[in-house]
Scaffold this motif. Structure first.
Motif, PDB file in Angstrom:
ATOM      1  N   MET A   1       0.717  -1.521  -0.037  1.00  0.00           N
ATOM      2  CA  MET A   1       0.200  -0.052  -0.037  1.00  0.00           C
ATOM      3  C   MET A   1       0.882   1.307  -0.173  1.00  0.00           C
ATOM      4  O   MET A   1       2.118   1.079   0.331  1.00  0.00           O
ATOM      5  CB  MET A   1      -0.889  -0.005   1.233  1.00  0.00           C
ATOM      6  CG  MET A   1      -1.752  -1.273   1.462  1.00  0.00           C
ATOM      7  SD  MET A   1      -2.424  -1.118   3.033  1.00  0.00           S
ATOM      8  CE  MET A   1      -2.854  -3.008   3.406  1.00  0.00           C
TER       9      MET A   1
ATOM     10  N   LEU B   1       2.959   1.444   3.056  1.00  0.00           N
ATOM     11  CA  LEU B   1       2.934   0.204   3.867  1.00  0.00           C
ATOM     12  C   LEU B   1       3.324  -0.962   3.223  1.00  0.00           C
ATOM     13  O   LEU B   1       2.594  -0.891   2.227  1.00  0.00           O
ATOM     14  CB  LEU B   1       1.680   0.377   4.816  1.00  0.00           C
ATOM     15  CG  LEU B   1       1.482  -0.956   5.743  1.00  0.00           C
ATOM     16  CD1 LEU B   1       2.357  -0.706   6.849  1.00  0.00           C
ATOM     17  CD2 LEU B   1       0.168  -0.800   6.293  1.00  0.00           C
ATOM     18  N   GLN B   2       3.948  -1.854   3.659  1.00  0.00           N
ATOM     19  CA  GLN B   2       4.056  -3.293   3.207  1.00  0.00           C
ATOM     20  C   GLN B   2       3.529  -4.117   4.119  1.00  0.00           C
ATOM     21  O   GLN B   2       3.735  -3.789   5.388  1.00  0.00           O
ATOM     22  CB  GLN B   2       5.461  -3.470   2.747  1.00  0.00           C
ATOM     23  CG  GLN B   2       6.282  -2.665   1.766  1.00  0.00           C
ATOM     24  CD  GLN B   2       7.585  -3.216   1.326  1.00  0.00           C
ATOM     25  OE1 GLN B   2       8.127  -4.050   2.231  1.00  0.00           O
ATOM     26  NE2 GLN B   2       8.075  -2.446   0.613  1.00  0.00           N
TER      27      GLN B   2
ATOM     28  N   LEU C   1       2.307   3.634   9.185  1.00  0.00           N
ATOM     29  CA  LEU C   1       0.911   3.270   9.507  1.00  0.00           C
ATOM     30  C   LEU C   1       0.365   4.461   9.835  1.00  0.00           C
ATOM     31  O   LEU C   1       0.547   4.955  10.766  1.00  0.00           O
ATOM     32  CB  LEU C   1       0.773   2.309  10.400  1.00  0.00           C
ATOM     33  CG  LEU C   1      -0.465   1.615  10.750  1.00  0.00           C
ATOM     34  CD1 LEU C   1      -1.134   0.951   9.418  1.00  0.00           C
ATOM     35  CD2 LEU C   1      -0.558   0.741  11.799  1.00  0.00           C
TER      36      LEU C   1
ATOM     37  N   ARG D   1      -4.865   6.400   6.665  1.00  0.00           N
ATOM     38  CA  ARG D   1      -5.146   5.824   5.070  1.00  0.00           C
ATOM     39  C   ARG D   1      -4.892   4.345   5.168  1.00  0.00           C
ATOM     40  O   ARG D   1      -5.528   3.288   4.621  1.00  0.00           O
ATOM     41  CB  ARG D   1      -4.496   6.529   4.233  1.00  0.00           C
ATOM     42  CG  ARG D   1      -5.201   6.122   2.749  1.00  0.00           C
ATOM     43  CD  ARG D   1      -4.447   6.958   1.595  1.00  0.00           C
ATOM     44  NE  ARG D   1      -4.648   8.413   1.832  1.00  0.00           N
ATOM     45  CZ  ARG D   1      -3.897   9.343   1.946  1.00  0.00           C
ATOM     46  NH1 ARG D   1      -2.363   8.922   1.971  1.00  0.00           N
ATOM     47  NH2 ARG D   1      -4.321  10.670   2.407  1.00  0.00           N
ATOM     48  N   THR D   2      -3.795   3.830   5.442  1.00  0.00           N
ATOM     49  CA  THR D   2      -3.346   2.671   5.395  1.00  0.00           C
ATOM     50  C   THR D   2      -3.944   1.917   6.641  1.00  0.00           C
ATOM     51  O   THR D   2      -3.850   0.692   6.156  1.00  0.00           O
ATOM     52  CB  THR D   2      -1.395   2.654   5.510  1.00  0.00           C
ATOM     53  OG1 THR D   2      -1.261   3.117   6.671  1.00  0.00           O
ATOM     54  CG2 THR D   2      -0.933   3.230   4.324  1.00  0.00           C
TER      55      THR D   2
ATOM     56  N   GLN E   1      -7.054   0.142   4.984  1.00  0.00           N
ATOM     57  CA  GLN E   1      -6.785  -0.770   4.142  1.00  0.00           C
ATOM     58  C   GLN E   1      -6.207  -1.891   4.983  1.00  0.00           C
ATOM     59  O   GLN E   1      -6.694  -3.010   4.509  1.00  0.00           O
ATOM     60  CB  GLN E   1      -5.552  -0.290   3.215  1.00  0.00           C
ATOM     61  CG  GLN E   1      -5.994   0.835   2.278  1.00  0.00           C
ATOM     62  CD  GLN E   1      -4.925   1.465   1.338  1.00  0.00           C
ATOM     63  OE1 GLN E   1      -3.838   1.476   1.700  1.00  0.00           O
ATOM     64  NE2 GLN E   1      -5.484   2.065   0.385  1.00  0.00           N
TER      65      GLN E   1
END
Length: 109
Positions: A4, A7-8, A26, A29-30, A33
């Protein structure tokens, strides 16, 4: 691995438990998700590993706790004391005992 913006998420499965190892940033938004990823896993036992995060914004805690699936067992690893308290403020147990805000020496003073 899911990527993302910022972010992974590395997904590992061992003995029926899924670990989501988070790397990067983080934020709200992330976190939204990540919450959707958790919901997609259904009623499985999940470990969220925050150890490798570069940045963890407080707004992410509010987003994650909005709808942590009640039927899903989520455990936490690698949280700083501040974020443990933030999760508790939102009514989510992180599995660790609350830390004292004052040392015994301060209480006796």
């Amino acid at each position: 691995m899911t990527m993302m913006a910022g972010l992974q998420i590395h997904q590992e499965e061992l003995a029926g438990r899924i670990t989501l190892r988070l790397e990067g940033t983080l934020d709200w938004r992330t976190a939204a998700q990540l919450r959707h990823s958790l919901e997609a896993l259904g009623p499985r036992e999940v470990m969220l590993d925050f150890t490798h995060l570069r940045e963890f914004k407080d707004t992410a805690v509010g987003v994650l706790t909005q709808s942590l699936p009640a039927h899903q067992k989520v455990q936490f690893r690698g949280l700083a004391g501040h974020h443990e308290r933030m999760f508790r403020y939102f009514g989510v147990s992180t599995g660790s005992a609350p830390r004292a805000y004052y040392t015994p020496e301060e209480i006796l003073a």
